[in-house]
Design a protein around this motif. Structure first.
Motif, short mmCIF file in Angstrom:
data_model
loop_
_atom_site.label_atom_id
_atom_site.label_comp_id
_atom_site.label_asym_id
_atom_site.label_seq_id
_atom_site.Cartn_x
_atom_site.Cartn_y
_atom_site.Cartn_z
N VAL A 57 0.86 -1.19 0.00
CA VAL A 57 0.00 0.00 0.00
C VAL A 57 0.89 1.24 0.00
O VAL A 57 1.65 1.47 0.94
N GLY A 58 0.85 1.97 -1.10
CA GLY A 58 1.69 3.15 -1.25
C GLY A 58 2.97 2.91 -2.03
O GLY A 58 3.74 3.83 -2.28
N ARG A 59 3.20 1.68 -2.45
CA ARG A 59 4.43 1.34 -3.18
C ARG A 59 4.22 1.56 -4.69
O ARG A 59 3.13 1.37 -5.20
N TRP A 82 0.45 1.84 -5.84
CA TRP A 82 -0.65 0.99 -5.35
C TRP A 82 -1.35 1.70 -4.19
O TRP A 82 -1.09 1.41 -3.03
N ASP A 83 -2.24 2.62 -4.52
CA ASP A 83 -3.05 3.25 -3.48
C ASP A 83 -4.29 2.38 -3.24
O ASP A 83 -4.50 1.38 -3.93
N GLU A 84 -5.09 2.75 -2.26
CA GLU A 84 -6.24 1.92 -1.90
C GLU A 84 -7.24 1.79 -3.04
O GLU A 84 -7.79 0.71 -3.26
N GLU A 85 -7.46 2.86 -3.77
CA GLU A 85 -8.42 2.82 -4.88
C GLU A 85 -7.95 1.88 -5.98
O GLU A 85 -8.71 1.07 -6.50
N THR A 86 -6.66 1.98 -6.34
CA THR A 86 -6.11 1.13 -7.39
C THR A 86 -6.08 -0.33 -6.95
O THR A 86 -6.41 -1.23 -7.72
N LEU A 87 -5.67 -0.56 -5.70
CA LEU A 87 -5.66 -1.94 -5.18
C LEU A 87 -7.06 -2.53 -5.20
O LEU A 87 -7.24 -3.69 -5.55
#
Length: 131
Positions: A57-59, A82-87
């Motif tokens: 998350v955030g990478r 890889w933010d929360e929305e994309t994940l």
């Protein structure tokens, strides 16, 4: 008075939606078992069929050392994180986010399951320790 009640109700609803969107890490650990055949997290996590997910998350996309990413991920992921929305979108339908990617998993259909898995993964630092 009626306006005050309406404002309070709206605030309560907003807090409820935000809390549910954040997910439950304990539930996410259980849902993550579906991912465990291909991915690992924690202090001893190693790459498997998929990359280890410590600090995901955030990478930035495609940056786990010693993992051979698909050409599709590397091309589409340049500069992406890889933010929360994309994940969440990826966990729902991986092939919609990265057509031609390696991920064979069909996806997690329930929004709650995706939020829970993301909350679980968000606990891990890059070295596998928990926050």
């Amino acid at each position: 008075m009626q306006r005050l009640l309406m404002i309070a109700g709206t605030a309560l609803l907003a807090m409820t939606v935000q809390a549910s969107a954040q997910g439950d890490a304990e539930k996410g650990e259980k849902v993550f078992r579906k991912c465990g055949a291909c991915h690992a997290v924690g202090p001893d996590a190693k790459n498997k069929v998929g990359p280890q997910l410590n600090g995901v998350v955030g990478r930035q996309w495609g940056t786990v050392e010693d993992y051979k990413y698909s050409k599709a991920l590397l091309e589409l992921g340049e500069g992406k994180v890889w933010d929360e929305e994309t994940l969440s979108a990826y966990l729902e339908k991986p092939k919609d986010v990265i057509p031609g990617g390696k991920m064979a998993f069909a996806g997690l259909r329930k929004e709650e399951d995706r939020a829970d898995v993301i909350a679980y993964l968000a606990q891990f630092n890059e070295d596998g320790t928990t926050k």
